[in-house]
Design a protein around this motif. Structure first.
Motif, PDB file in Angstrom:
ATOM      1  N   VAL A  14       0.855  -1.185   0.000  1.00 21.98           N
ATOM      2  CA  VAL A  14       0.000   0.000   0.000  1.00 21.98           C
ATOM      3  C   VAL A  14       0.890   1.234   0.000  1.00 21.98           C
ATOM      4  N   ARG A  15       0.350   2.321  -0.501  1.00 21.39           N
ATOM      5  CA  ARG A  15       1.086   3.575  -0.563  1.00 21.39           C
ATOM      6  C   ARG A  15       0.278   4.676   0.132  1.00 21.39           C
ATOM      7  N   ASP A  16       0.999   5.556   0.809  1.00 19.46           N
ATOM      8  CA  ASP A  16       0.403   6.721   1.479  1.00 19.46           C
ATOM      9  C   ASP A  16      -0.771   6.305   2.359  1.00 19.46           C
ATOM     10  N   VAL A  17      -0.418   5.693   3.472  1.00 19.64           N
ATOM     11  CA  VAL A  17      -1.410   5.165   4.408  1.00 19.64           C
ATOM     12  C   VAL A  17      -1.614   6.154   5.555  1.00 19.64           C
ATOM     13  N   ILE A  18      -2.863   6.346   5.947  1.00 18.19           N
ATOM     14  CA  ILE A  18      -3.192   7.159   7.122  1.00 18.19           C
ATOM     15  C   ILE A  18      -4.166   6.364   7.979  1.00 18.19           C
ATOM     16  N   LEU A  19      -3.797   6.132   9.233  1.00 19.53           N
ATOM     17  CA  LEU A  19      -4.667   5.487  10.209  1.00 19.53           C
ATOM     18  C   LEU A  19      -4.978   6.502  11.299  1.00 19.53           C
ATOM     19  N   GLU A  20      -6.233   6.639  11.640  1.00 17.06           N
ATOM     20  CA  GLU A  20      -6.623   7.629  12.646  1.00 17.06           C
ATOM     21  C   GLU A  20      -7.626   7.034  13.622  1.00 17.06           C
ATOM     22  N   VAL A  32      -2.876   9.568  15.218  1.00 17.63           N
ATOM     23  CA  VAL A  32      -2.800   9.681  13.754  1.00 17.63           C
ATOM     24  C   VAL A  32      -1.479   9.076  13.313  1.00 17.63           C
ATOM     25  N   LEU A  33      -1.560   8.092  12.459  1.00 15.90           N
ATOM     26  CA  LEU A  33      -0.371   7.421  11.936  1.00 15.90           C
ATOM     27  C   LEU A  33      -0.355   7.593  10.422  1.00 15.90           C
ATOM     28  N   ALA A  34       0.744   8.085   9.893  1.00 13.90           N
ATOM     29  CA  ALA A  34       0.905   8.268   8.448  1.00 13.90           C
ATOM     30  C   ALA A  34       2.203   7.615   8.005  1.00 13.90           C
ATOM     31  N   ALA A  35       2.112   6.868   6.922  1.00 10.38           N
ATOM     32  CA  ALA A  35       3.297   6.172   6.405  1.00 10.38           C
ATOM     33  C   ALA A  35       3.301   6.246   4.882  1.00 10.38           C
ATOM     34  N   GLN A  36       4.511   6.268   4.317  1.00  4.56           N
ATOM     35  CA  GLN A  36       4.630   6.330   2.865  1.00  4.56           C
ATOM     36  C   GLN A  36       4.337   4.985   2.204  1.00  4.56           C
TER      37      GLN A  36
END
Length: 204
Positions: A14-20, A32-36
C-alpha cells in the motif's frame, strides 16, 4: 479510520497510508499514523509500515510526534483483498461476517452499537416464530368457538406488536439505553413470558 492512496495486490503493498483513531482527551488521545509505504506478510498476517510518523493528540498541551523507519501495525488486521471489498448492508451479511465487520469498525473508533443490535436480531427474529406459536396456542384453546376470524385477528395483532417491539429495540440498543444483545432479545423475552403465563392459565 483508514485512508490508503493505492493498493497493489500482486506485491501486497500500500502507498500513502493514514490510520486515525479519534480520542476524547488526554486520557484517551487521538492517534494519527501516516506512512509512505506498507507491506503485508502472509506468515505473520500483519502489515509493516515504513517511513512514517505517529502523532498523539490529547489536547493543546498534550501533543507528541514520533518518526519511524518501520512499524508493525497491530490494529490493521485486514488482508489486502479485504481492503478492496465493498461493504455490504447488514442484512446481506451472515452472522460471522457481520461480527468481523463490527470488530473492524470498533478498532477504527466507530460506534458499532446499531450493528451489534442487527447481529443479535439475526438470531432473535427467527426464534420469535416459535414463541408466537406458543403464545397463540392457549388463545386458540381457550376460545374454540370464536371462529377463524378471532384467530386471524389475534395473529395479525401479535405480528404487528412484535414488529413494533423489534423496531423499538433497534432504537433503544443503538442509543445505548440497553446493551445491544439485551435490546434485541427484549421482544422475545416479553413474548416468552406472556406465552408461559397463558399456557399455565389455559384449560387442559
Amino acid at each position: 479510520m483508514y485512508a490508503i492512496r493505492s493498493l497493489e495486490l500482486s506485491t501486497r503493498e500500500v502507498r500513502d497510508v493514514i490510520l486515525e483513531r479519534e480520542g476524547t482527551g488526554a486520557a484517551y488521545p487521538t492517534i494519527v499514523l501516516a506512512a509512505q509505504r506498507g507491506t503485508y506478510s502472509d506468515t505473520t498476517r500483519r502489515w509493516t509500515l515504513q517511513n512514517g510518523a505517529l502523532r498523539y493528540l490529547g489536547g493543546p498541551l498534550e501533543e507528541f510526534a514520533f518518526q519511524f523507519d518501520s512499524l508493525r501495525a497491530r490494529t490493521l488486521r485486514e488482508q489486502p483483498v479485504d481492503l478492496l471489498a465493498e461493504p455490504k448492508a447488514p442484512d446481506e451479511m451472515r452472522y460471522a461476517e457481520l461480527g468481523r465487520y463490527i470488530d473492524a469498525l470498533a478498532r477504527s473508533g466507530a460506534d458499532a452499537r446499531k450493528l451489534r443490535v442487527e447481529r443479535a436480531l439475526k438470531i432473535a427474529i427467527p426464534s420469535i416464530c416459535l414463541l408466537i406459536a406458543l403464545f397463540g396456542a392457549p388463545l386458540a384453546i381457550s376460545s374454540p368457538r370464536s371462529g377463524a376470524a378471532w384467530g386471524v385477528a389475534v395473529s395479525l395483532a401479535t405480528t404487528f406488536i412484535v414488529l413494533l417491539m423489534f423496531q423499538l429495540s433497534k432504537a433503544v440498543g443503538a442509543g445505548g439505553v440497553l446493551p445491544p444483545a439485551l435490546a434485541a432479545w427484549t421482544p422475545n423475552i416479553l413474548v416468552g413470558v406472556a406465552a408461559v403465563y397463558l399456557l399455565r392459565k389455559a384449560q387442559t
